[in-house]
Write a protein that holds these residues in place. Structure first.
Motif, PDB file in Angstrom:
ATOM      1  N   ASN A 266      86.411   6.761 -54.128  1.00  0.00           N
ATOM      2  CA  ASN A 266      85.498   6.808 -55.276  1.00  0.00           C
ATOM      3  C   ASN A 266      84.087   6.370 -54.890  1.00  0.00           C
ATOM      4  N   ALA A 267      83.984   5.335 -54.036  1.00  0.00           N
ATOM      5  CA  ALA A 267      82.663   4.852 -53.625  1.00  0.00           C
ATOM      6  C   ALA A 267      81.935   5.901 -52.793  1.00  0.00           C
ATOM      7  N   TYR A 268      82.686   6.623 -51.932  1.00  0.00           N
ATOM      8  CA  TYR A 268      82.038   7.682 -51.151  1.00  0.00           C
ATOM      9  C   TYR A 268      81.578   8.818 -52.067  1.00  0.00           C
ATOM     10  N   ASN A 269      82.428   9.192 -53.008  1.00  0.00           N
ATOM     11  CA  ASN A 269      82.049  10.273 -53.926  1.00  0.00           C
ATOM     12  C   ASN A 269      80.845   9.877 -54.785  1.00  0.00           C
ATOM     13  N   ASP A 270      80.775   8.615 -55.175  1.00  0.00           N
ATOM     14  CA  ASP A 270      79.604   8.142 -55.922  1.00  0.00           C
ATOM     15  C   ASP A 270      78.347   8.230 -55.055  1.00  0.00           C
ATOM     16  N   LEU A 271      78.486   7.878 -53.775  1.00  0.00           N
ATOM     17  CA  LEU A 271      77.358   7.998 -52.843  1.00  0.00           C
ATOM     18  C   LEU A 271      76.930   9.450 -52.728  1.00  0.00           C
ATOM     19  N   LYS A 272      77.909  10.346 -52.611  1.00  0.00           N
ATOM     20  CA  LYS A 272      77.606  11.779 -52.499  1.00  0.00           C
ATOM     21  C   LYS A 272      76.921  12.287 -53.766  1.00  0.00           C
ATOM     22  N   ASP A 273      77.383  11.841 -54.931  1.00  0.00           N
ATOM     23  CA  ASP A 273      76.757  12.235 -56.198  1.00  0.00           C
ATOM     24  C   ASP A 273      75.309  11.743 -56.267  1.00  0.00           C
ATOM     25  N   LYS A 274      75.100  10.510 -55.830  1.00  0.00           N
ATOM     26  CA  LYS A 274      73.749   9.944 -55.879  1.00  0.00           C
ATOM     27  C   LYS A 274      72.812  10.735 -54.960  1.00  0.00           C
ATOM     28  N   ILE A 275      73.283  11.069 -53.760  1.00  0.00           N
ATOM     29  CA  ILE A 275      72.461  11.875 -52.851  1.00  0.00           C
ATOM     30  C   ILE A 275      72.159  13.232 -53.484  1.00  0.00           C
ATOM     31  N   GLY A 276      73.171  13.819 -54.153  1.00  0.00           N
ATOM     32  CA  GLY A 276      72.968  15.096 -54.821  1.00  0.00           C
ATOM     33  C   GLY A 276      71.898  15.019 -55.893  1.00  0.00           C
ATOM     34  N   ASP A 277      71.904  13.925 -56.674  1.00  0.00           N
ATOM     35  CA  ASP A 277      70.887  13.753 -57.717  1.00  0.00           C
ATOM     36  C   ASP A 277      69.489  13.599 -57.118  1.00  0.00           C
ATOM     37  N   LEU A 278      69.397  12.833 -56.030  1.00  0.00           N
ATOM     38  CA  LEU A 278      68.094  12.535 -55.438  1.00  0.00           C
ATOM     39  C   LEU A 278      67.496  13.721 -54.695  1.00  0.00           C
ATOM     40  N   THR A 279      68.345  14.686 -54.311  1.00  0.00           N
ATOM     41  CA  THR A 279      67.849  15.841 -53.544  1.00  0.00           C
ATOM     42  C   THR A 279      68.018  17.147 -54.320  1.00  0.00           C
ATOM     43  N   SER A 280      68.211  17.083 -55.619  1.00  0.00           N
ATOM     44  CA  SER A 280      68.472  18.276 -56.429  1.00  0.00           C
ATOM     45  C   SER A 280      67.200  19.094 -56.636  1.00  0.00           C
ATOM     46  N   PHE A 281      67.408  20.365 -57.039  1.00  0.00           N
ATOM     47  CA  PHE A 281      66.280  21.224 -57.420  1.00  0.00           C
ATOM     48  C   PHE A 281      66.748  22.189 -58.495  1.00  0.00           C
ATOM     49  N   ASN A 282      66.029  22.207 -59.605  1.00  0.00           N
ATOM     50  CA  ASN A 282      66.335  23.100 -60.721  1.00  0.00           C
ATOM     51  C   ASN A 282      65.392  24.289 -60.644  1.00  0.00           C
TER      52      ASN A 282
END
Length: 448
Positions: A266-282
């Motif tokens: 869960n902690a790794y997936n949360d890290l992955k989600d956070k990276i996804g949010d910080l590097t996202s593009f709409n």
């Protein structure tokens, strides 16, 4: 030249309005600097979020990097008579526990007195408490003490062996004593005063001696002065709740291991989600994450992929061997059946895989080392934060210098406008004077 105290008075021009417009134009130079400051602050905050997610993942990996985790035991109790806990000295096994008697406290009350708040002692004296094991405890009672004072003195005496209260029996007030500890030997048996006794112990009617707990463990008789029994079963503490029968099973703590593994995923997936949010593009709105395209984030992702794909030479060599797979989106997924099989049947191999023979050799240790490097003072993430903070500090200085430059420019404009105002005022005065002279000359010529 005449002195001009307010711009525009001499010339009649809106010089103050013109100055305001010039100031607004000059202050536009500050706007891009402010935007750059905001950008750097946003990056600092984003790096902080990345740092926090990495630290959380590191904590989860640390939990798996402890070999004692895979050696821990838990107790499973069937029945209401007891609860139980196991420590590191416990051994797997099953135990039948029958509680025949709970440990109780001894109690004793005094004869009654008519009032609880009236003095009942006439001189200083000593109250002696007698216990069932033959020990005594002396307590000094002051002259002029009330029943309430005697109660408070007993309770304030460290190691008195009893707790004192006052009970009203409907007619009189009585001093009620209860042994501080359970068990027959700790039981309050009697008390006496060395002088004129304000009251006596009512041993005939109110004395109830404390009892030891009596139980059997797999048929073996055991007594205990308390309801917390240690040592009857090696490494297991039994907490007696009521008379009756219970079964205690001491077994490997599979739940604790599963929680640690699940917490890691869960902690790794949360890290992955956070990276996804910080590097996202709409693509529809054009909005981008704060760290889109950031090299520090790419380094973190790369190092984490390497750490998670590293193998070992043991029975479990990669995460997929214990039911943890890497999905296409980069998240980890647990196959519960495979993971439970590994936890229940081979915690030794699981320990070797995650914890290894030392703090750095297992997967959890390698992940911990990687994150420590990333978060160290000269690591990639800390370096990115320091760089953003330095750029922001530089921009703050640039903003201050630009403000000073604007103020200097505006001061020069004010001086120049003041001079212009004075010149135009003087020219207006000269024009007015000449007009008057020409008018006078015309009038003179007309008379001639």
């Amino acid at each position: 030249m005449a002195s001009i105290t307010s711009l525009g008075i001499g010339s009649g021009l809106d010089l103050n309005g013109l100055l305001d417009q010039l100031k607004e134009a000059e202050e536009e130079k500050l706007v891009p600097i402010l935007k750059q400051q905001e950008t750097q602050q946003t990056k600092i905050s984003a790096y902080g979020q990345l740092q926090s997610a990495l630290s959380t993942f590191q904590d989860a990996a640390d939990a798996l990097n402890d070999s004692t985790l895979y050696e821990s035991l838990s107790t499973n109790v069937d029945g209401e008579a007891i609860t139980a806990t196991a420590d590191g000295e416990a051994q797997p096994g099953s135990y039948n526990v029958i509680v025949d008697t709970l440990a109780t406290r001894g109690t004793l009350a005094s004869d009654g007195v008519t009032a609880a708040d009236e003095a009942i002692t006439t001189a200083d004296q000593t109250l002696t408490l007698n216990f069932a094991d033959g020990s005594t405890q002396e307590i000094d009672i002051a002259s002029g003490s009330t029943l309430e004072d005697i109660r408070d003195t007993i309770n304030a005496t460290e190691g008195s062996g009893v707790n004192a209260t006052i009970v009203n029996d409907g007619t009189n007030f009585r001093l009620a004593l209860s042994s501080s500890e359970t068990g027959a030997d700790e039981s309050i048996n009697n008390f006496s005063f060395d002088g004129a006794a304000p009251f006596a112990a009512d041993t005939a009617n109110t004395r109830q001696l404390g009892t030891d707990a009596a139980l059997t463990v797999n048929g073996i008789d055991i007594t205990s002065s308390t309801n917390q029994v240690e040592g009857a079963i090696q490494g297991v503490t039994l907490n007696l709740q009521e008379e009756g029968e219970s079964t205690v099973n001491v077994e490997q703590n599979t739940l604790k291991v599963r929680e640690a593994v699940t917490g890691f995923v869960n902690a790794y997936n949360d890290l992955k989600d956070k990276i996804g949010d910080l590097t996202s593009f709409n693509s529809e709105t054009g909005e981008a994450g704060e760290l889109l395209g950031d090299s520090a984030v790419r380094t973190v992702e790369s190092r984490m992929r390497i750490a998670l794909s590293s193998g070992s030479d043991g029975q479990f060599s990669v995460l997929s061997d214990i039911g943890i797979s890497l999905k296409r989106d980069g998240q980890l997924e647990i196959d519960s059946d495979e993971l439970d099989n590994a936890i229940v049947n081979n915690q030794g191999a699981l320990s070797e895989f995650f914890a290894g023979g030392s703090d750095e050799t297992g997967m959890a240790g390698q992940i911990n080392t990687t994150i420590e490097q990333l978060l160290s003072s000269n690591g990639r993430v800390s370096g990115a934060i320091t760089g953003a903070e330095n750029r922001k500090a530089s921009l703050v200085e640039q903003y201050a210098r630009t403000e000073q430059s604007i103020e200097s420019t505006m001061s020069r404009y004010r001086t120049q406008f003041g001079q212009l105002d004075g010149m135009i005022a003087q020219m207006n005065q000269t024009s007015s004077y000449l007009t008057q002279q020409f008018d006078a000359l015309d009038a003179q010529l007309g008379r001639d």
